[in-house]
Scaffold this active site. Structure first.
Site, PDB file in Angstrom:
ATOM      1  N   SER A  75      -0.075  -0.260  -5.457  1.00 53.13           N
ATOM      2  CA  SER A  75       0.723   0.693  -6.236  1.00 53.13           C
ATOM      3  C   SER A  75       2.124   0.208  -6.559  1.00 53.13           C
ATOM      4  CB  SER A  75       0.779   2.035  -5.511  1.00 53.13           C
ATOM      5  OG  SER A  75       1.372   1.881  -4.239  1.00 53.13           O
ATOM      6  N   LYS A  85      -3.893  10.088 -12.029  1.00 56.27           N
ATOM      7  CA  LYS A  85      -3.131   9.036 -12.709  1.00 56.27           C
ATOM      8  C   LYS A  85      -3.721   8.784 -14.096  1.00 56.27           C
ATOM      9  CE  LYS A  85      -1.094   7.765  -8.448  1.00 56.27           C
ATOM     10  NZ  LYS A  85      -1.246   7.196  -7.135  1.00 56.27           N
ATOM     11  N   GLU A  93      -6.466  -1.695  -1.281  1.00 50.25           N
ATOM     12  CA  GLU A  93      -6.307  -0.964  -2.543  1.00 50.25           C
ATOM     13  C   GLU A  93      -6.868  -1.771  -3.694  1.00 50.25           C
ATOM     14  OE1 GLU A  93      -2.305   0.577  -3.265  1.00 50.25           O
ATOM     15  OE2 GLU A  93      -2.251   1.199  -1.179  1.00 50.25           O
ATOM     16  N   HIS A 148      -4.901   3.131  -8.824  1.00 50.39           N
ATOM     17  CA  HIS A 148      -4.255   2.568 -10.022  1.00 50.39           C
ATOM     18  C   HIS A 148      -5.161   1.659 -10.849  1.00 50.39           C
ATOM     19  CE1 HIS A 148      -0.258   4.090  -8.978  1.00 50.39           C
ATOM     20  NE2 HIS A 148      -0.642   3.895  -7.735  1.00 50.39           N
TER      21      HIS A 148
HETATM   22  C1  LIG Z   1      -1.035   7.922  -5.841  1.00 47.53           C
HETATM   23  C2  LIG Z   1      -1.849   7.325  -4.771  1.00 47.53           C
HETATM   24  C3  LIG Z   1      -2.552   8.137  -3.881  1.00 47.53           C
HETATM   25  C4  LIG Z   1      -2.421   9.630  -3.876  1.00 47.53           C
HETATM   26  O1  LIG Z   1      -3.130  10.199  -4.931  1.00 47.53           O
HETATM   27  P1  LIG Z   1      -2.721  11.658  -5.440  1.00 47.53           P
HETATM   28  O2  LIG Z   1      -3.864  12.085  -6.257  1.00 47.53           O
HETATM   29  O3  LIG Z   1      -1.450  11.474  -6.205  1.00 47.53           O
HETATM   30  O4  LIG Z   1      -2.510  12.495  -4.215  1.00 47.53           O
HETATM   31  C5  LIG Z   1      -3.375   7.532  -2.957  1.00 47.53           C
HETATM   32  N1  LIG Z   1      -3.478   6.204  -2.876  1.00 47.53           N
HETATM   33  C6  LIG Z   1      -2.798   5.388  -3.710  1.00 47.53           C
HETATM   34  C7  LIG Z   1      -2.964   3.924  -3.582  1.00 47.53           C
HETATM   35  C8  LIG Z   1      -1.943   5.930  -4.668  1.00 47.53           C
HETATM   36  O5  LIG Z   1      -1.257   5.134  -5.459  1.00 47.53           O
END
Ligand SMILES: *Cc1c(COP(=O)(O)O)cnc(C)c1O
Length: 392
Positions: A185, A244, A181, A213
């Site tokens: 998150s 987000k 990532e 994020h």
């Molecule tokens: C929130 C999130 C997702 C999912 O994204 P959405 O658009 O809310 O479905 C995927 N990967 C990570 C790391 C996230 O934090």
């Protein structure tokens, strides 16, 4: 309707969750433009718990773009992208995203979750290997399972461990995909991206970076790869969400045109689901314009996070996500309740979302906050002498 319990085994499962203190409730909340929320009981709290890092979900230009698109183009897309749902706003948004990220092309998915569930199985399957950071998001875990590939986890952000595993296992498989990532998150830290790129290249593997994020927040909004000085590469798949920091909804892939074409033909979640509503695309496009025209807005969440940590003696954060480590679930809930009584929403994150013993308050900062609101939160932490660990 009559209140009934579930057939035996299912009721037992629910009861076990309640007994383990892992019950999840649908608490009603209304979010407001000034960084606050109203609860069911009418209380208004300052919200330090969501991912609208730039406050764009309330930005007048973004809201207006969505309103106008709904008025002109209707509320629903009517069909999947490859049927009649490919509104011209899709192409406009994909071009804008690709330009912003410095890639050749982009592809929008219905959500970040759908995107991961489509992209991972499109890349690997039986006979292939996935190497995943221990703390990747649940959507990637689900995607990994769906793919049918063998998977191994490496210790969080430990490129040496990943290397060791690649050296041992890579040769037994056809394709190999590494998952990490941008900004984790629940921990807010960044991956050793350059090292992982070197590994991917040396071991003939792909590297998927889910920057849900980091996008909109780091490197004037360009995201984690840009913040870490990593340029686009053929084996690096950059994914993120429009849900987000962008204040809209949807997922994005940014990369080469060839990869986009590949996913249109292989990612089932890009094919068998209704396209996004035009208003959502218009909102994302307007949000992107705001970021490009006022990059200083993107720096505010991290500035607040640093200020908060400095004042409380917490380690310097790398992102607007600050995990205030508490330990046990009940202690985290107790602390969140105390802060709620003082007027702040800081949601306790508990197992199974995080490992046992690692319950925390996940405090996030947004450009929609004022300095006074952040000061008030710092004061609440100090006044209540809330005990937390600096080191998790
Ligand atoms: C929130 C999130 C997702 C999912 O994204 P959405 O658009 O809310 O479905 C995927 N990967 C990570 C790391 C996230 O934090």
């Amino acid at each position: 309707m009559e209140e009934t319990s579930l057939p035996g085994a299912y009721q037992q499962r629910l009861d076990a969750i309640r007994a383990a203190d892992q019950w999840r409730a649908r608490r009603e909340m209304q979010r407001h433009e000034d960084g606050t929320v109203t609860l069911e009981d009418g209380r208004r709290l300052i919200n330090f718990s969501d991912n609208d890092y730039l406050g764009l979900s309330f930005h007048y230009a973004v809201v207006q773009a969505a309103q106008q698109a709904a008025a002109y183009y209707g509320t629903g897309a009517g069909a999947a992208r490859l049927v009649t749902g490919s509104h011209p706003l899709y192409a406009e948004l994909e071009r804008a995203l690709a330009t912003f990220k410095g890639t050749e092309d982009a592809l929008i998915f219905g959500s970040g979750y759908l995107m991961n569930m489509g992209v991972v199985p499109a890349l690997v399957g039986a006979g292939d290997l996935i190497l995943a950071d221990k703390l990747i998001h649940a959507s990637l875990v689900d995607a990994m399972r769906l793919s049918g590939a063998d998977f191994i986890r490496f210790r969080h952000n430990d490129a040496d461990h990943a290397k060791e595993l690649l050296e041992k296992k890579r040769k037994d498989y056809q394709q190999c995909l590494i998952l990490t990532e941008g900004v984790f998150s629940m921990d807010g830290d960044l991956p050793p991206l350059a090292e992982l790129c070197t590994l991917a290249e040396a071991h003939d593997s792909l590297l998927l970076l889910d920057d849900a994020h980091g996008f909109g927040v780091l490197a004037e909004g360009k995201g984690t790869a840009a913040a870490l000085g990593v340029t686009p590469k053929p084996y690096l798949l950059q994914l993120g969400t429009l849900s987000k920091a962008l204040g809209a909804y949807g997922g994005y892939f940014c990369g080469s045109k060839a990869w986009v074409e590949y996913f249109i033909h292989h990612a089932r979640t890009a094919i068998y689901t209704t396209a996004l509503p035009p208003a959502t695309l218009a909102a994302a496009l307007a949000g992107l314009h705001v970021i490009q025209q006022a990059p200083e807005r993107t720096a505010m969440p991290l500035t607040y996070a640093r200020y908060f940590c400095e004042n409380l003696g917490l380690p310097e954060p790398s992102s607007p996500i600050v995990p205030v480590m508490v330990g046990e679930s009940d202690a985290a809930i107790h602390m969140a309740n105390k802060l709620e009584d003082a007027g702040f929403l800081t949601i306790a994150i508990r197992p199974p979302t995080v490992p046992p013993g690692k319950a925390r308050l996940r405090v996030t900062f947004s450009a929609s906050h004022s300095r006074q609101q952040v000061d008030a939160l710092i004061k609440a932490f100090e006044e209540h002498k809330l005990s937390y660990s600096q080191f998790g």
